[in-house]
Design an enzyme around this catalytic site. Structure first.
Site, PDB file in Angstrom:
ATOM      1  N   ASP A   1       1.339   3.063  -1.043  1.00  0.00           N
ATOM      2  CA  ASP A   1       0.354   3.419  -0.222  1.00  0.00           C
ATOM      3  C   ASP A   1      -0.512   4.502  -0.639  1.00  0.00           C
ATOM      4  OD1 ASP A   1      -0.814   3.453   2.500  1.00  0.00           O
ATOM      5  OD2 ASP A   1       0.866   2.192   3.035  1.00  0.00           O
TER       6      ASP A   1
ATOM      7  N   HIS B   1      -4.942   0.475   1.467  1.00  0.00           N
ATOM      8  CA  HIS B   1      -3.972   1.424   1.207  1.00  0.00           C
ATOM      9  C   HIS B   1      -3.591   1.592  -0.241  1.00  0.00           C
ATOM     10  CE1 HIS B   1      -2.944   1.544   5.544  1.00  0.00           C
ATOM     11  NE2 HIS B   1      -2.976   0.327   5.632  1.00  0.00           N
TER      12      HIS B   1
ATOM     13  N   GLU C   1      -5.170  -4.066   6.820  1.00  0.00           N
ATOM     14  CA  GLU C   1      -6.256  -2.877   6.945  1.00  0.00           C
ATOM     15  C   GLU C   1      -6.964  -2.517   5.949  1.00  0.00           C
ATOM     16  OE1 GLU C   1      -3.781  -0.301  10.487  1.00  0.00           O
ATOM     17  OE2 GLU C   1      -3.080  -0.307   8.285  1.00  0.00           O
TER      18      GLU C   1
END
Ligand code: ACM
Length: 623
Positions: free
Chosen positions: A195, A269, A336
């Site tokens: 991440d 990410h 995302e």
């Protein structure tokens, strides 16, 4: 979930911890509840005369029995491997496959004279042994209650996810996590390995990923509020798993019938990746590995789908990942991704027009389809978070639905396999009690929310729902002790959701078994939250500026005492009887506490009128 829309502010906090008396007298404290359990009189006493009677040479069964014997020895001091005893625990692999038990089911017959555990395969034996362990009382008199149990899971995919990027957990801590999950018959460990805040898996062809990407500067406190790295600050926090560590953990998990699902989270990410190999994002801007700060404008943490070098590096990564993990699936994240920089990039725009891609969603879909091909070339299937539906879902992809159920429903309607992990039922990083009395986080997922989760939406073919998970993101989980606090008891509720028959769901029954389990966790020094004993205050906006209140508790049969006069409530204060309350004129704070009989059992909450009014106005209620 990291950029959540509605953060919860903290109100005043008064936290009084009481020693809680729990009941440990439940005769059959199994979690998850078995498919069928016939209660019988008498007990099988575990003493010096008990021995294992092993009627199989299956290596995996023998491995489980070794593990079981060690566990029994450490709990009771008894040696089950001794040969002389006349009371037997017989372990039998069935000669004729019994279809109803499938791969993971078992029959367990416990009488005062002996125990018979039968299964089709090693998995079933392992789960039967877990049930025997759970039936052992907490201490001293090792009497296993007589019973006839038939048991098998509702879902084949019963997972827990751990994010080791936001905070790193050591190899031994990961093993401990696996040990704790198998007690409740979970069988998938979803390992979120990369991440923005750290890359945790050694990739030999790309050593900077861990040498540089595995570490960040030290920050302590409330996640999201930190200062960015100073120019000469050293990156000292973090760590990573070598490939030898990974092999050891994969083996450790396999011995406990747990499959590991590795996640490499791309194209979003990806800051630790981009920080290690600059130039892979659309802006080509360089960043430090993020230590929990939020920059404005946003960091460009997404890989650039128009850059061939991105696919070359991903091919190297997935070549090595595929060899390390026997699981047929690899999770590629896909959640995302911030696409604004793609929309602004001339390279992306040119690439999109050349490839007939109408917008950034279709560019993302192109990226995911390339990954499907890369994984296919390594013999693996792709799983992604539900954003992979955007711009067109790649054929063969499996969807992990987190933003609710809808992504999973849409995917299942297209005949894709689905794993259900909607945040409001299974996100273990969220508050599990009143935010004023819990470590700071965002959103709400109480124990009762997890327990009432139904993974199969109406009208959807159950066969396409592989199962579900609990997901533990660790932005605000800096220690293993706190990890346990967030994990338990909500994951026990989820274990029952994923294993037990839908119709056997029974909250008071579950709660009794849970309290019995709490006693054992205390003895084992495993941390867990007692937030389910706290009062739940439900504010409702009335006309004008006033707010009305009702209150309840998740734990059954507790009493609630409250004050508005600033004194601390005890059992001589006003007792709550289900009525609607209003702040009396002049009062500013509600103080409230729960009791079981004449003993306080929950934490005392102090909630201001201002805070409760604010909560009553929130679109998504957090209480
Ligand atoms: C997620 O919570 N972003 C999958």
């Amino acid at each position: 979930m990291k950029h959540f829309k509605y953060l919860v502010s903290l109100s005043g906090l008064v936290l009084i911890l009481f020693q809680v008396q729990v009941r440990a007298d439940i005769r059959y404290p199994l979690i998850p509840a078995p498919v069928s359990l016939k209660e019988l009189p008498g007990d099988f006493l575990m003493d010096q005369s008990v021995r294992l009677d092993i009627q199989t040479n299956d290596e995996r069964v023998l491995g489980s029995l070794h593990w079981f014997s060690e566990k029994i020895k450490s709990l009771t001091g008894l040696d089950l491997q001794q040969k002389k005893g006349n009371k037997r625990i017989s372990i039998v692999l069935l000669k004729h496959n019994e279809p109803s038990l499938a791969k993971e089911g078992y029959h367990l017959k416990i009488s005062p004279q002996n125990v018979l555990l039968e299964a089709n395969g090693a998995e079933g034996i392992f789960y039967g042994l877990q049930s025997i362990l759970q039936l052992l009382p907490p201490a001293n008199k090792w009497a296993i209650p007589a019973a006839e149990i038939t048991d098998y899971p509702r879902f084949g995919w019963r997972g827990l996810m751990l994010d080791v990027s936001r905070h790193f957990f050591t190899k031994d801590e990961v093993k401990r996590f696996i040990d704790e999950m198998v007690r409740y018959k979970f069988n998938v460990f979803h390992w979120h390995l990369t991440d923005d805040q750290g890359w945790r898996i050694e990739i030999k062809q790309l050593p900077e990923l861990t040498r540089h990407g595995g570490f960040r500067v030290h920050r302590e406190g409330a996640w999201g509020s930190f200062l960015p790295a100073l120019e000469y600050e050293k990156a000292t926090d973090g760590g990573y798993y070598t490939q030898d560590d990974i092999k050891e953990i994969v083996q450790y998990a396999a011995e406990r019938f747990v499959t590991i699902l590795p996640e490499i989270d791309v194209p979003g990410h990806s800051l630790a990746f981009i920080s290690s190999y600059p130039g892979l994002n659309a802006t080509k801007k360089q960043f430090s590995v993020n230590a929990g700060w939020r920059n404005t404008p946003r960091d460009d943490n997404a890989l650039d789908p128009s850059n061939e070098e991105v696919y070359v590096k991903l091919d190297m990564i997935f070549t090595e990942v595929a060899k390390l993990f026997p699981n047929p699936y690899i999770h590629i994240g896909g959640d995302e991704a911030y696409k604004v920089y793609w929309e602004q990039s001339s390279n992306c725009k040119e690439f999109m027009s050349k490839n007939g891609l109408k917008n950034a969603d279709e560019l993302q879909s192109y990226f995911i389809k390339r990954l499907v091909k890369i994984l296919e070339s390594k013999g693996k299937k792709l799983i992604g978070w539900d954003e992979i539906l955007q711009g067109g879902l790649a054929p063969e992809a499996t969807v992990m639905s987190w933003r609710g159920m809808q992504g999973g429903i849409d995917a299942a309607k297209m005949n894709h396999e689905v794993i259900m992990t909607p945040w409001d039922y299974v996100y273990l990083d969220l508050y599990q009690g009143d935010p004023s009395a819990e470590p700071s986080t965002y959103g709400m997922c109480r124990l009762t929310d997890s327990y009432r989760f139904e993974p199969v939406p109406e009208g959807i073919d159950e066969k396409l729902i592989l199962g579900g998970q609990g997901n533990l993101w660790t932005e605000s989980v800096p220690t293993f002790r706190h990890l346990e606090y967030m994990l338990w008891p909500r994951s026990m509720a989820l274990a029952e959701v994923y294993w037990s028959p839908k119709q056997s769901r029974n909250w008071p029954g579950f709660f009794e078994r849970l309290e019995s389990e709490f006693t054992k966790l205390d003895i084992a020094d495993i941390n867990y939250a007692r937030s389910c004993y706290d009062v739940v205050v439900i504010p409702v906006q009335e006309s004008g500026q006033s707010v009305s209140l009702t209150m309840t508790t998740e734990a059954p049969n507790l009493d609630i005492y409250y004050t508005f006069d600033e004194t601390n409530p005890d059992l001589h204060a006003s007792k709550y009887n289900g009525e609607t309350l209003y702040f009396p004129p002049g009062s500013s704070n509600l103080k409230v506490v729960s009791y079981r009989g004449n003993k306080p059992i929950g934490k005392q909450l102090k909630l201001s009128k201002e805070e409760l009014t604010k909560r009553s106005l929130q679109q998504h209620h957090v209480y």
